[in-house]
Design an enzyme around this catalytic site. Sequence first.
Site, short mmCIF file in Angstrom:
data_model
loop_
_atom_site.label_atom_id
_atom_site.label_comp_id
_atom_site.label_asym_id
_atom_site.label_seq_id
_atom_site.Cartn_x
_atom_site.Cartn_y
_atom_site.Cartn_z
N PRO A 268 0.78 -1.24 0.00
CA PRO A 268 0.00 0.00 0.00
C PRO A 268 0.81 1.29 0.00
CG PRO A 268 0.06 -0.91 2.20
CD PRO A 268 0.79 -1.90 1.33
N GLY A 269 2.14 1.22 0.01
CA GLY A 269 2.93 2.41 -0.21
C GLY A 269 3.70 2.96 0.98
N GLY A 270 3.59 2.33 2.15
CA GLY A 270 4.28 2.84 3.32
C GLY A 270 5.79 2.87 3.16
N ASP A 289 3.30 -2.20 -8.87
CA ASP A 289 2.38 -3.17 -8.26
C ASP A 289 1.46 -3.67 -9.36
OD1 ASP A 289 1.63 -3.87 -5.14
OD2 ASP A 289 -0.04 -4.19 -6.52
N ASP A 312 3.42 -6.12 -13.52
CA ASP A 312 3.84 -7.36 -12.87
C ASP A 312 5.36 -7.35 -12.77
OD1 ASP A 312 4.51 -9.90 -12.08
OD2 ASP A 312 3.31 -10.94 -13.58
N CYS A 390 6.28 -10.45 5.73
CA CYS A 390 5.64 -10.36 7.04
C CYS A 390 5.08 -11.72 7.43
CB CYS A 390 4.55 -9.29 7.06
SG CYS A 390 3.21 -9.55 5.88
#
Length: 470
Positions: A268-270, A289, A312, A390
């Site tokens: 998401p860009g963090g 992305d 991709d 993660c």
Amino acid sequence: MMCIKHLSFHIRLIGDDSLADKYEPGTIKTTRQQSSHSSEHTARPGCHPSLPNDEHFKQLLEVLTLPPLYTTLRINSVENDPDNNILLEEIQLHLKKQTDALCRPEYNMFIHPVLKDCLLIQNRGPKTIDVVDKEIIVDLSCGMAVLRGAHVFKVGIMGAPMSLRAGDVVSVYADLDGHCLKGTATCYSNQKLFVGNGVAHVSRSDLFNSQTLQSGIGILMTHPVYEAPSLAEMLTVRISSQNLPSIACVYALDPQEGEIILDMCAAPGGKTTHIAGLIGDKGLVIALDKSSQRVKKMQTLKKKNIEMYVFDSTKAWCPSADGSNRPPYSPETFDRILVDAPCSALGQRPCYKNEILLNQLRSYPVIQHQLLKTAVKLLKPGGVMVYSTCTITKEENEDQVSRLLATNPQIELIHTPYKLGGDALPTCDLSSEDKSKVQRFDPSFLYSDDKDLYNVDTIGFFIAKFQKLK
């Protein structure tokens, strides 16, 4: 569909196949059983790395159901900026308003001693709370958000008694099975988790009989099991909610001014914005992305030194590329590359249930290796690449490092600038020296010494840093 515990044993979560024989196949939940009127909560477990693998595994599953006891925020600012102190004072004032309104003690807040743009807020819990008669059922994602400090938004409420009125004190439970139907009025008898008490801001009729789309807070959580700051009103352009290992990941990349940097899985860009903030206007971040929807959401984060493309990344290398900033790219284009790869996300906390399919789980190492192979081709000689996930599985972490090193002699594993996480799993194929170079954030190792607990009580995460030989 299976739950996390069943899958974990099948993928050798900690590299010990013998654990698979101890559990019968089927749906095995990671939940700690609680009756609908339970108000007792066990203390946070501790674990030492010398414990046997099966004991480590049990501790890990237990800790994954608990929220971290630190909320981490990233301050989007330049080091030594005089406005930083003003911003910190504003955050402290906002937190004080929250605690005063809810009659809670003030939170302890401090800057991480190594990650200078990481602000740590110490949460509190678990608290012993007496339940009340009126029961609210919320969906699982809402319940997990409450454990990390959120109030209950109307959209997350699944069930409420017929007598519910605004101003009522209620007990809130998360639906662990996902079987509660929207509008349920009777006491929910399936598996549920008590997350605290609150005050209703809405009546049942307003919730389920209204023709308008429900938004805003439905239950103000006055007495949650875990007390943590509510971030909804705090997050601005200059403050981002980000887990500590994610911040450490960008520090491991160590971006420098004037460099061209590729973020291969940017949404998401963090991490993208963190990289862009560290290099300022003297450099460029290419953010890729494959999801158009995710890239669209990232547009609100757009900066002058960030270019975003829907693409991709496994196909981002092309020997005949035209040399423009648009993908695909020529070999050896980038000074640094971040491969924050798609993964099973089994390190997220709190997590009581994960219904990922086994075939889906097996697909992640394939995608991860493809991304890493492409990154090696795109990296300049002498360039740096960071791989992160993660998740906590060996197949997606240490095994990816071993495989990359074995098939790419031009790549070497190197130390990260700051070692906040632990070493690699002892059962992996890496050498003793290489095991010490990676960072594995394993929240099951909650030591009795609280001095550096904020580096341990995090989500499960993995970081490996590589350099391409000149």
